[in-house]
Design a protein around this motif. Structure first.
Motif, mmCIF file in Angstrom:
data_model
loop_
_atom_site.group_PDB
_atom_site.id
_atom_site.type_symbol
_atom_site.label_atom_id
_atom_site.label_comp_id
_atom_site.label_asym_id
_atom_site.label_seq_id
_atom_site.Cartn_x
_atom_site.Cartn_y
_atom_site.Cartn_z
ATOM 1 N N TYR A 270 0.838 -1.188 0.000
ATOM 2 C CA TYR A 270 0.000 0.000 0.000
ATOM 3 C C TYR A 270 0.878 1.245 0.000
ATOM 4 O O TYR A 270 1.929 1.286 0.664
ATOM 5 N N GLN B 109 -6.550 3.115 -1.061
ATOM 6 C CA GLN B 109 -6.021 2.077 -1.942
ATOM 7 C C GLN B 109 -7.139 1.228 -2.546
ATOM 8 O O GLN B 109 -7.111 0.906 -3.727
ATOM 9 N N LYS C 199 -8.922 3.088 -5.346
ATOM 10 C CA LYS C 199 -8.140 3.158 -6.582
ATOM 11 C C LYS C 199 -8.253 1.873 -7.385
ATOM 12 O O LYS C 199 -8.216 1.875 -8.599
#
Length: 420
Positions: A372, A416, A419
């Motif tokens: 991450y 994250q 995305k």
């Protein structure tokens, strides 16, 4: 008389948060808060807080919980014009049950839909709750946290019957099977608990099992002790999500800063006895005992018939009492329910801080393994501040800094996931 310079909501600092969790496609939880805005409203019906956790496919659970949170406050406000809070709130929840049940029966996609309902009233007479299901109501007072509601779950019912203790619950018994909810049946039995005295500093929490299933009572108490309500709801939800977030998570935190004045109010009802929902087992038993009495009489077994007749009368008396006794008249001074349940001491000490430190270290390792893109500079800064506080034995500050670190990590993880 006018009430200048008095803001009735200002005596209670409250915050709410409902989150979908990490594994669900929709949020079937609902919550609502209705604050009294005048002295009359405070004295008559108090502040209302409610959490509902829906269940059912095709968005049925989402609809059921929303219907409950919409209907209960409105019906309670209407009923409280003539009934004391315990009776008005019971009627409100029973009315919501009828509405949800009718909606489920009218649409095949919604058939069998249901929801939990946990309601807290903060009143001049104290804290009163009404409860169906396994969503929970807690009170933190000083360093002691207590569950004010009784879980209507298979595990808790087994413990209440004396068949097993809390530390003896086998792993194969599902903890999420509930024995009572609004909607599936035409009638529902509502638990009323309290009222309990309220003092400045008392902090109340209502939550769905998305929180209580992942965060234990002592941890909940530590967060409530260390953060403002606005911060606490976020830290609790983030902690539940960092532990997997398998369910929707809804949290209400209400902290009492003072007890506002109120006109003298007595809990006297309109005098109309209202029928309370009775578990079908009572009616079945009454019917069986009554039929047995008749059959034994016809068989000329008069001694046994007399005994069975007495049993029938006792069962009938209990059923009548559950249905009507306490439903009218003056309820001042009456105490409902058997709570609180499972009191725990909240110890913000080195052991708790060390546990949080290990968890934060595990989060770091997991995030690095998943590659991450975390702002490690800020995360490490929060971690270092927590460690420094722990070394100087300022454990409350250490809990706060670790809480900030966990919330920051959850924010980065969400970024994250979005995305992707």
């Amino acid at each position: 008389m006018a009430e200048p310079n008095v803001t009735w909501e200002s005596y209670v600092e409250q915050a709410t948060l409902s989150d979908i969790g990490l594994r669900r496609s929709n949020n079937q939880d609902s919550l609502t808060v209705v604050m009294a805005k005048s002295g009359d409203a405070w004295g008559r019906r108090g502040h209302l807080f409610m959490v509902a956790d829906g269940m059912g496919a095709h968005a049925a659970g989402e609809l059921a919980s929303k219907m409950a949170c919409d209907a209960v406050p409105l019906t309670y406000e209407k009923e409280s014009q003539s009934e004391p809070p315990p009776l008005a709130l019971r009627k409100a929840i029973e009315d919501a049950n009828g509405r949800i049940h009718s909606r489920g029966q009218a649409n095949l996609d919604f058939r069998g839909m249901g929801t939990t309902a946990s309601v807290l009233l903060l009143l001049p007479q104290g804290a009163l709750i009404a409860h169906v299901g396994d969503s929970r109501v807690y009170r933190l007072r000083g360093n002691r946290i207590e569950q004010l509601s009784f879980d209507h779950s298979l595990v808790w019912e087994m413990m209440a019957s004396g068949k097993l203790r809390e530390d003896e619950v086998p792993g194969y018994i599902p903890k999420n099977i509930i024995t009572r909810s609004l909607g599936p049946a035409a009638h529902v039995e509502v638990d009323i608990e309290g009222p309990w005295p309220v003092a400045p500093g008392d902090t109340f929490l209502l939550c769905s099992d998305g929180l209580s299933g992942q965060v234990n009572d002592e941890e909940i108490g530590a967060v409530l002790s260390s953060f403002s309500p606005a911060e606490a709801v976020h830290v609790l939800v983030d902690l539940a999500n960092l532990r997997g977030g398998p369910d929707n998570i809804s949290v209400i935190v209400a902290r009492v800063s003072g007890i506002p004045p109120a006109p003298t109010v007595t809990w006297a009802s309109s005098g109309k006895a209202s029928r309370r929902s009775i578990h079908p087992a009572f009616w079945v038993a009454l019917g069986v005992f009554g039929l047995s009495t008749v059959l034994l009489g016809l068989a000329r077994q008069f001694s046994l018939a007399a005994v069975m007749g007495l049993v029938t009368l006792v069962t009938g008396g209990v059923t009548w009492a559950r249905a009507f006794v306490g439903q009218s008249g003056n309820l001042d001074g009456q105490r409902f329910g058997r709570g609180p349940y499972h009191p725990r001491n909240v110890l913000i000490n080195n052991e708790l801080v060390d546990k949080l430190a290990k968890f934060v270290a595990q989060l770091r390792e997991a995030a690095m393994e998943a590659k991450y893109a975390v702002d490690w500079s800020h995360f490490n800064h929060l971690d270092a501040r927590a460690l420094a506080a722990a070394e100087r034995k300022d454990y409350v500050t250490a809990v706060r800094e670790y809480g900030h670190a966990m919330s920051f990590m959850m924010k980065e993880i969400r970024g994250q996931r979005q995305k992707k």
